[in-house]
Design a protein around this motif. Structure first.
Motif, PDB file in Angstrom:
ATOM      1  N   TYR A   1       1.678  87.764  36.688  1.00  0.00           N
ATOM      2  CA  TYR A   1       2.479  88.982  36.795  1.00  0.00           C
ATOM      3  C   TYR A   1       2.075  89.946  35.691  1.00  0.00           C
ATOM      4  CZ  TYR A   1       5.473  87.105  33.059  1.00  0.00           C
ATOM      5  OH  TYR A   1       5.951  86.608  31.868  1.00  0.00           O
ATOM      6  N   LEU A   2       2.502  91.186  35.868  1.00  0.00           N
ATOM      7  CA  LEU A   2       2.264  92.223  34.876  1.00  0.00           C
ATOM      8  C   LEU A   2       3.312  93.303  35.042  1.00  0.00           C
ATOM      9  CD1 LEU A   2       0.846  95.044  36.203  1.00  0.00           C
ATOM     10  CD2 LEU A   2      -0.953  93.372  36.623  1.00  0.00           C
ATOM     11  N   TYR A   3       3.504  94.049  33.989  1.00  0.00           N
ATOM     12  CA  TYR A   3       4.352  95.233  34.009  1.00  0.00           C
ATOM     13  C   TYR A   3       3.464  96.432  33.707  1.00  0.00           C
ATOM     14  CZ  TYR A   3       8.311  92.031  33.746  1.00  0.00           C
ATOM     15  OH  TYR A   3       9.205  91.040  34.002  1.00  0.00           O
TER      16      TYR A   3
ATOM     17  N   PRO B   1       5.663  79.936  31.154  1.00  0.00           N
ATOM     18  CA  PRO B   1       6.202  78.699  31.736  1.00  0.00           C
ATOM     19  C   PRO B   1       5.891  78.583  33.234  1.00  0.00           C
ATOM     20  CG  PRO B   1       7.840  79.750  30.336  1.00  0.00           C
ATOM     21  CD  PRO B   1       6.694  80.721  30.466  1.00  0.00           C
ATOM     22  N   GLN B   2       5.936  77.366  33.711  1.00  0.00           N
ATOM     23  CA  GLN B   2       5.762  77.030  35.131  1.00  0.00           C
ATOM     24  C   GLN B   2       4.395  77.448  35.671  1.00  0.00           C
ATOM     25  OE1 GLN B   2       9.330  78.946  36.424  1.00  0.00           O
ATOM     26  NE2 GLN B   2      10.585  77.154  35.978  1.00  0.00           N
ATOM     27  N   ASN B   3       3.373  77.299  34.836  1.00  0.00           N
ATOM     28  CA  ASN B   3       1.984  77.558  35.218  1.00  0.00           C
ATOM     29  C   ASN B   3       1.755  78.983  35.712  1.00  0.00           C
ATOM     30  OD1 ASN B   3      -0.667  76.614  35.302  1.00  0.00           O
ATOM     31  ND2 ASN B   3      -0.511  76.140  37.477  1.00  0.00           N
ATOM     32  N   GLU B   4       2.426  79.917  35.061  1.00  0.00           N
ATOM     33  CA  GLU B   4       2.216  81.339  35.348  1.00  0.00           C
ATOM     34  C   GLU B   4       1.379  81.959  34.242  1.00  0.00           C
ATOM     35  OE1 GLU B   4       5.300  83.776  37.866  1.00  0.00           O
ATOM     36  OE2 GLU B   4       6.201  83.114  35.984  1.00  0.00           O
ATOM     37  N   ALA B   5       0.745  83.077  34.572  1.00  0.00           N
ATOM     38  CA  ALA B   5      -0.031  83.843  33.602  1.00  0.00           C
ATOM     39  C   ALA B   5       0.489  85.269  33.600  1.00  0.00           C
ATOM     40  CB  ALA B   5      -1.510  83.834  33.970  1.00  0.00           C
ATOM     41  N   GLN B   6       0.414  85.921  32.447  1.00  0.00           N
ATOM     42  CA  GLN B   6       0.775  87.326  32.352  1.00  0.00           C
ATOM     43  C   GLN B   6      -0.444  88.125  31.932  1.00  0.00           C
ATOM     44  OE1 GLN B   6       3.984  88.348  29.661  1.00  0.00           O
ATOM     45  NE2 GLN B   6       4.071  90.452  30.420  1.00  0.00           N
TER      46      GLN B   6
ATOM     47  N   ASN C   1      -6.927  76.942  25.175  1.00  0.00           N
ATOM     48  CA  ASN C   1      -7.186  76.310  26.469  1.00  0.00           C
ATOM     49  C   ASN C   1      -6.471  77.015  27.618  1.00  0.00           C
ATOM     50  OD1 ASN C   1      -8.858  74.152  25.501  1.00  0.00           O
ATOM     51  ND2 ASN C   1      -6.992  73.275  24.619  1.00  0.00           N
ATOM     52  N   LEU C   2      -5.465  77.821  27.303  1.00  0.00           N
ATOM     53  CA  LEU C   2      -4.660  78.468  28.340  1.00  0.00           C
ATOM     54  C   LEU C   2      -4.702  79.986  28.286  1.00  0.00           C
ATOM     55  CD1 LEU C   2      -1.465  76.225  28.031  1.00  0.00           C
ATOM     56  CD2 LEU C   2      -3.306  76.023  29.722  1.00  0.00           C
ATOM     57  N   ASP C   3      -4.991  80.545  27.125  1.00  0.00           N
ATOM     58  CA  ASP C   3      -4.945  81.990  26.910  1.00  0.00           C
ATOM     59  C   ASP C   3      -6.350  82.505  26.619  1.00  0.00           C
ATOM     60  OD1 ASP C   3      -1.988  82.066  26.852  1.00  0.00           O
ATOM     61  OD2 ASP C   3      -2.219  81.003  24.957  1.00  0.00           O
ATOM     62  N   ARG C   4      -6.557  83.783  26.897  1.00  0.00           N
ATOM     63  CA  ARG C   4      -7.850  84.380  26.565  1.00  0.00           C
ATOM     64  C   ARG C   4      -7.681  85.862  26.299  1.00  0.00           C
ATOM     65  NH1 ARG C   4     -13.124  82.632  29.333  1.00  0.00           N
ATOM     66  NH2 ARG C   4     -12.646  80.913  27.943  1.00  0.00           N
ATOM     67  N   VAL C   5      -8.497  86.357  25.377  1.00  0.00           N
ATOM     68  CA  VAL C   5      -8.572  87.790  25.092  1.00  0.00           C
ATOM     69  C   VAL C   5      -9.959  88.288  25.496  1.00  0.00           C
ATOM     70  CG1 VAL C   5      -6.916  87.710  23.189  1.00  0.00           C
ATOM     71  CG2 VAL C   5      -9.355  87.445  22.698  1.00  0.00           C
ATOM     72  N   TRP C   6     -10.003  89.542  25.904  1.00  0.00           N
ATOM     73  CA  TRP C   6     -11.254  90.242  26.159  1.00  0.00           C
ATOM     74  C   TRP C   6     -11.185  91.501  25.310  1.00  0.00           C
ATOM     75  CZ3 TRP C   6      -8.597  87.507  29.692  1.00  0.00           C
ATOM     76  CH2 TRP C   6      -9.292  86.562  30.443  1.00  0.00           C
TER      77      TRP C   6
END
Length: 162
Positions: free
Chosen positions: A118-120, A77-82, A54-59
């Motif tokens: 965010y991303l690195y 955490p805190q409704n962030e996505a990476q 429900n929160l994560d997805r792969v392509w």
């Protein structure tokens, strides 16, 4: 355009293929040593252990059932996505596949109403960096690193939902 498909579910073998694809491409194109493969393997296990459909997805980009590209959205955490593991085999670049993956990533990010992302990344990945910036990611910081056996510039990007 090549004959490819994108799927959004994991099947057995995908995680090891993802790590292998990264190790192969980053070694061939950037000289990253085996420590990078270990890092990817550890972080892929982290993703799998906390995976929530429900929160994560792969392509997963496939051509003739062979993985040629990948990106995922990992909840934090805190409704962030990476944004993680954005990669395409060299022969599949420049054909609009990366743009399509990035747009689908952004659509899911917005659909799930994440507060920020965010991303690195590292220097030398200019086409990917261009896509990130085109979609509103801003470089926040950078630092020199030798984590993967070569000297490189690591960069941290953020995207805040409007």
């Amino acid at each position: 355009m090549t004959n490819y498909s994108i799927r959004n579910h994991l099947i057995p073998g995908d995680l090891s293929k993802l790590a292998n694809l990264h190790a192969k491409i980053y070694f061939e194109e950037h000289g990253f040593e085996i420590g990078f493969e270990a890092y990817v393997m550890e972080s892929v296990v982290e993703f799998f252990r906390q995976y929530d459909p429900n929160l994560d997805r792969v392509w997963i980009v496939e051509e003739n059932e062979v993985i040629v590209g990948f990106v995922l959205l990992m909840h934090r955490p805190q409704n962030e996505a990476q944004l993680r593991y954005f990669i395409l085999e060299k022969s599949h670049r420049g054909k609009g596949i990366g743009s399509k993956l990035m747009q689908e990533w952004m659509d899911f990010f917005r659909e799930k109403n994440y507060r920020s992302a965010y991303l690195y990344t590292t220097s030398g990945l200019d086409p990917a960096i261009h896509l990130y910036e085109k979609h509103g990611f801003k470089k926040i910081s950078e630092q020199i690193s030798t984590d993967f056996g070569i000297r490189m510039l690591e960069m941290y990007y953020r995207l805040d939902q409007l």
